[in-house]
Write an enzyme that holds these catalytic residues in place. Structure first.
Site, PDB file in Angstrom:
ATOM      1  N   LYS A   1       0.870  -1.178   0.000  1.00  0.00           N
ATOM      2  CA  LYS A   1       0.000   0.000   0.000  1.00  0.00           C
ATOM      3  C   LYS A   1       0.904   1.225   0.000  1.00  0.00           C
ATOM      4  O   LYS A   1       1.735   1.405   0.904  1.00  0.00           O
ATOM      5  CB  LYS A   1      -0.913  -0.015   1.223  1.00  0.00           C
ATOM      6  CG  LYS A   1      -2.095  -0.975   1.062  1.00  0.00           C
ATOM      7  CD  LYS A   1      -3.090  -0.803   2.177  1.00  0.00           C
ATOM      8  CE  LYS A   1      -4.366  -1.573   1.906  1.00  0.00           C
ATOM      9  NZ  LYS A   1      -5.208  -0.986   0.849  1.00  0.00           N
TER      10      LYS A   1
ATOM     11  N   LYS B   1     -14.379  -6.851  -3.372  1.00  0.00           N
ATOM     12  CA  LYS B   1     -14.565  -7.039  -1.938  1.00  0.00           C
ATOM     13  C   LYS B   1     -16.076  -7.169  -1.715  1.00  0.00           C
ATOM     14  O   LYS B   1     -16.803  -6.177  -1.833  1.00  0.00           O
ATOM     15  CB  LYS B   1     -14.019  -5.838  -1.156  1.00  0.00           C
ATOM     16  CG  LYS B   1     -12.532  -5.595  -1.310  1.00  0.00           C
ATOM     17  CD  LYS B   1     -12.112  -4.375  -0.490  1.00  0.00           C
ATOM     18  CE  LYS B   1     -10.608  -4.177  -0.479  1.00  0.00           C
ATOM     19  NZ  LYS B   1     -10.097  -3.684  -1.765  1.00  0.00           N
TER      20      LYS B   1
END
Length: 347
Positions: A153, A261
Site C-alpha cells: 500500500k 470485496k
C-alpha cells in the site's frame, strides 16, 4: 419462520492500519445470527462490516436500516437481492448467514476442494502503509513467511522513499521469485499519475490498484489505455450497484483488472455479477477481504473458492485474518503463502 438476532462488536487492530483515508485502530462489525423454526438447533452467522468513509452504505442511520432490513427478511423468509443492492455489507452478512444455515451450521459454506481442506488458496502478503522503516520491516516479515506475491500500500510516505523500498525488493528478488502489486488507494492525481506509474514500471510491477481517486472516468480511461502497468479498479466500483452502470463503467474505462470485496461491491450476488461482466469483456479479477473479522474472512474465502472453481490461478487478497488482537476463532490457517481450511466441523 426465520429469526435474526443482531449483535455489534468492536475489534482492535494489533497495530494501526494505515490507509490513504487515515489510520484505523478499531473496527466495528455487526453479526447476524439466523435461525429457522424448522431446525431450531442450527444457526447461521454473517458479518456486516461497512468501512467508514469508504463503503457506500456506511451511513449514520446504518444501525436502524440494518434492523429494518433484517425484519423484512424475517417476514419474507428470503433475501430480496434487488432491494439490497444499495447495502452491500448488509447483503453480504445475510448471504453468509443463510449459506451457513443451508449447510447445517458448518463453516464450509460451499463444497469445494478448499472447503474440504484438500487445497489452499494462494494469497498475497500485505504490507501496510507506514514509515520507510516500518514498511521495510513488514516486507521482510512477509518474505520470511514464504509469500511469493506481495502487495504494497503506497501513498502514505514520500513517493521517492516508496520507490526506494520497491527498488530494494527488486535488487534481491526478480519477478520470477516475487510478484509485486501496489495499491495507491487513489493517492495519485491525474497530473502526476502517469509519471509515477512510469517510475514504478521499471521494477516489474504486476498491477497497480486505483492510481487516482474514483469518479474520474475520462482520466482513468486514459491511464488504462497508456499505462505500462496493468491497472486494477477497486474503489471505482463502490456504489456502482446497478447492472447497467457496471456495464457502462467497464465499457468506458476498460481496466485490465477489477478487485472485488463482497462487503463493498454488492455482496456475493453483486461481486459475481461484476466478475461475469468483466469476463465477458476480457477483464481479469481477484477477490479480497475488507478488514472483516475471521467470520467475514471465512465467508470471502469460501466464496472465492466457489467463484473461481475448480482451481484458483491468481493470488487472492485473503491475508487479513491476523490483524486483530481479539479476532474470532475460525478453522483457517496460513501455510506459507496459502490460506487453508483446517477443519470442516461446526464452530
Amino acid at each position: 419462520m426465520i429469526h435474526i438476532d443482531i449483535d455489534g462488536r468492536t475489534f482492535h487492530f494489533k497495530m494501526p492500519a494505515g490507509t490513504s483515508r487515515g489510520i484505523y485502530t478499531t473496527r466495528q462489525s455487526y453479526f447476524l445470527t439466523i435461525r429457522d423454526d424448522a431446525y431450531p438447533e442450527v444457526k447461521g452467522i454473517g458479518e456486516c462490516a461497512p468501512l467508514p468513509d469508504l463503503s457506500c452504505d456506511a451511513i449514520p442511520e446504518y444501525d436502524n436500516i440494518l434492523h429494518q432490513l433484517c425484519k423484512m427478511v424475517e417476514n419474507l423468509g428470503k433475501i430480496p437481492y434487488e432491494m439490497l443492492r444499495p447495502y452491500p455489507s448488509i447483503l453480504f452478512g445475510l448471504e453468509t448467514a443463510f449459506a451457513q444455515l443451508k449447510v447445517q451450521g458448518r463453516t464450509m459454506l460451499f463444497d469445494t476442494p478448499f472447503g474440504r481442506g484438500e487445497e489452499g488458496i494462494r494469497i498475497n502478503g500485505l504490507v501496510w502503509m507506514g514509515s520507510f522503516e516500518d514498511m521495510c520491516g513488514r516486507l521482510e516479515e512477509k518474505l520470511k513467511q514464504g509469500f511469493h506475491c506481495v502487495k504494497l500500500k503506497i501513498g502514505a510516505i514520500d513517493f521517492e522513499k516508496e520507490l526506494e523500498l520497491i527498488k530494494h525488493i527488486r535488487q534481491s528478488f526478480d519477478r520470477e521469485k516475487i510478484e509485486l502489486r501496489v495499491d495507491a488507494n487513489g493517492g495519485f492525481s491525474p497530473d502526476n499519475a502517469m509519471k509515477r506509474i512510469e517510475a514504478l514500471a521499471k521494477y516489474d510491477i504486476h498491477s497497480i490498484e486505483q492510481p487516482i481517486k474514483q469518479h474520474q472516468w475520462a482520466a482513468m480511461e486514459h491511464l488504462c489505455k497508456v499505462s505500462p502497468i496493468p491497472i486494477a479498479l477497486d474503489e471505482e466500483l463502490i456504489g456502482v450497484n446497478v447492472r447497467s452502470m457496471k456495464e457502462a463503467l467497464l465499457d468506458r474505462i476498460q481496466p485490465q483488472y477489477i478487485v472485488l470485496k463482497p462487503s463493498l461491491h454488492g455482496g456475493m450476488f453483486g461481486s459475481e455479477e461484476w466478475i461475469r461482466l468483466a469476463q465477458e469483456r476480457g477483464i481479469g479479477s481477484w477477490i479480497t477481504s475488507a478488514l472483516e473479522s475471521n467470520i467475514g474472512l471465512n465467508a470471502v474465502a469460501h466464496f472465492c473458492a466457489k467463484t473461481y472453481f475448480p482451481h484458483i490461478s491468481m493470488p487472492q487478497g485473503l491475508g487479513t485474518g491476523q490483524l486483530f488482537t481479539d479476532n474470532i476463532e475460525m478453522p483457517l490457517e496460513i501455510r506459507g503463502d496459502e490460506l487453508w481450511t483446517v477443519s470442516v466441523e461446526n464452530v
